[in-house]
Design a protein around this motif. Structure first.
Motif, mmCIF file in Angstrom:
data_model
loop_
_atom_site.group_PDB
_atom_site.id
_atom_site.type_symbol
_atom_site.label_atom_id
_atom_site.label_comp_id
_atom_site.label_asym_id
_atom_site.label_seq_id
_atom_site.Cartn_x
_atom_site.Cartn_y
_atom_site.Cartn_z
ATOM 1 N N GLN A 74 82.043 -13.286 67.455
ATOM 2 C CA GLN A 74 81.344 -13.066 66.442
ATOM 3 C C GLN A 74 81.208 -14.847 65.177
ATOM 4 O O GLN A 74 82.381 -15.622 65.565
ATOM 5 N N VAL A 75 80.014 -15.193 64.271
ATOM 6 C CA VAL A 75 79.647 -16.458 63.961
ATOM 7 C C VAL A 75 79.864 -16.880 62.331
ATOM 8 O O VAL A 75 79.312 -15.802 62.173
ATOM 9 N N LEU A 76 80.132 -17.291 61.983
ATOM 10 C CA LEU A 76 80.418 -17.651 60.490
ATOM 11 C C LEU A 76 79.517 -19.300 60.346
ATOM 12 O O LEU A 76 80.251 -20.131 60.863
ATOM 13 N N ASP A 77 78.536 -19.065 59.191
ATOM 14 C CA ASP A 77 77.758 -20.400 59.645
ATOM 15 C C ASP A 77 77.718 -21.049 58.524
ATOM 16 O O ASP A 77 76.839 -20.197 57.094
ATOM 17 N N PHE A 99 74.860 -16.193 57.719
ATOM 18 C CA PHE A 99 74.487 -17.634 57.693
ATOM 19 C C PHE A 99 75.563 -17.636 56.074
ATOM 20 O O PHE A 99 74.829 -16.453 55.531
ATOM 21 N N VAL A 100 75.197 -18.610 55.836
ATOM 22 C CA VAL A 100 75.902 -19.187 54.303
ATOM 23 C C VAL A 100 75.684 -19.957 53.557
ATOM 24 O O VAL A 100 75.433 -20.925 53.583
ATOM 25 N N GLU A 101 74.311 -19.803 52.660
ATOM 26 C CA GLU A 101 73.262 -21.306 51.888
ATOM 27 C C GLU A 101 73.456 -20.937 50.689
ATOM 28 O O GLU A 101 72.989 -20.035 50.314
ATOM 29 N N VAL A 143 83.796 -19.958 64.150
ATOM 30 C CA VAL A 143 83.239 -20.902 62.444
ATOM 31 C C VAL A 143 82.077 -22.463 62.491
ATOM 32 O O VAL A 143 82.520 -23.645 62.906
ATOM 33 N N PHE A 144 81.428 -23.319 61.463
ATOM 34 C CA PHE A 144 80.389 -24.234 61.830
ATOM 35 C C PHE A 144 81.108 -24.423 60.186
ATOM 36 O O PHE A 144 80.292 -23.543 59.327
ATOM 37 N N LEU A 167 89.552 -16.070 60.340
ATOM 38 C CA LEU A 167 89.587 -16.561 61.737
ATOM 39 C C LEU A 167 90.778 -15.808 62.409
ATOM 40 O O LEU A 167 91.756 -14.449 61.991
ATOM 41 N N THR A 168 90.065 -14.831 63.694
ATOM 42 C CA THR A 168 90.876 -14.728 64.691
ATOM 43 C C THR A 168 91.669 -16.034 65.335
ATOM 44 O O THR A 168 92.024 -16.348 64.624
ATOM 45 N N THR A 169 92.801 -14.740 66.372
ATOM 46 C CA THR A 169 94.729 -15.803 66.376
ATOM 47 C C THR A 169 93.690 -17.196 67.550
ATOM 48 O O THR A 169 93.968 -18.065 67.188
#
Length: 210
Positions: A74-77, A99-101, A143-144, A167-169
């Protein structure tokens, strides 16, 4: 009449990418995906001031650090820009990418590129990254974080990620900053890898339970 026919013919030969660039009023560059399912695909990128795609060499190094397969991640950019990092993650098996822009033009091009690749396991959020991190959180495994340089955004975002439940552990956090900056990060983030390319330094951290 000949000139008119020539003009219509030229317009009809333009690619969808060129027509999209004309609509948004910016010249198009290219982003090359370097690994995974979409390896070697090239995507249009708008020429927008401050839009700074992570270079191929740095992306290759990062995904060597992370491993070539990101199945189920599970990714957050954040500060997604072209979406280069998040799209690479999807190409390598990530289950979902947000994606957050904040730039509407960059967000529109990113949305178009995801559609071009038929990527549906993703969301594009037209929002300021710091504002986004004040909202109700869901935990990410990766996370990026690639904020604009020289704007003192790295530390606030790092601490918001840690304190607001994003964030996960044992989440992994990639942080790219100007080389002149030694970033402040939460004490429970352990530096795993670091590399420098030109004026930027890339760091990979792993979160430990506080």
């Amino acid at each position: 009449m000949k000139r008119q026919r020539s003009s219509r013919s030229s317009a009809s030969r333009r690619s969808p990418d060129q027509r999209e660039g004309n609509r948004l009023g910016k010249k198009l560059g290219k982003l090359r995906i370097i690994g995974g399912e979409f390896r070697r695909r090239q995507l249009p990128v708008l020429d927008i001031p401050g839009l700074r795609p992570t270079p191929d060499r740095v992306r290759e190094t990062l995904f060597n650090w992370l491993g070539q397969q990101l199945d189920g991640q599970q990714v957050l950019d954040l500060f997604a820009g072209t979406g280069a990092l998040g799209i690479e993650a999807v190409s390598r098996g990530a289950a979902w990418v947000d994606f957050v822009e904040r730039d509407p033009r960059a967000s529109a091009q990113l949305t178009a590129n995801l559609a071009l690749l038929n990527i549906t396991a993703s969301g594009v959020h037209i929002d300021d990254a710091q504002a986004y991190l004040t909202r109700p959180a869901k935990p990410y495994t990766l996370v990026f974080l690639d904020p604009p340089f020289h704007q003192q955004l790295a530390a606030p975002c790092c601490f918001a990620l840690e304190s607001n439940g994003w964030l996960t552990t044992e989440a992994m956090i990639y942080l790219e900053t100007e080389t002149s900056l030694t970033p402040e990060v939460p004490a429970n983030w352990q530096l795993q890898r670091e590399t420098q390319a030109g004026e930027s330094t890339a760091r990979l951290y792993q979160r430990q339970a506080p």
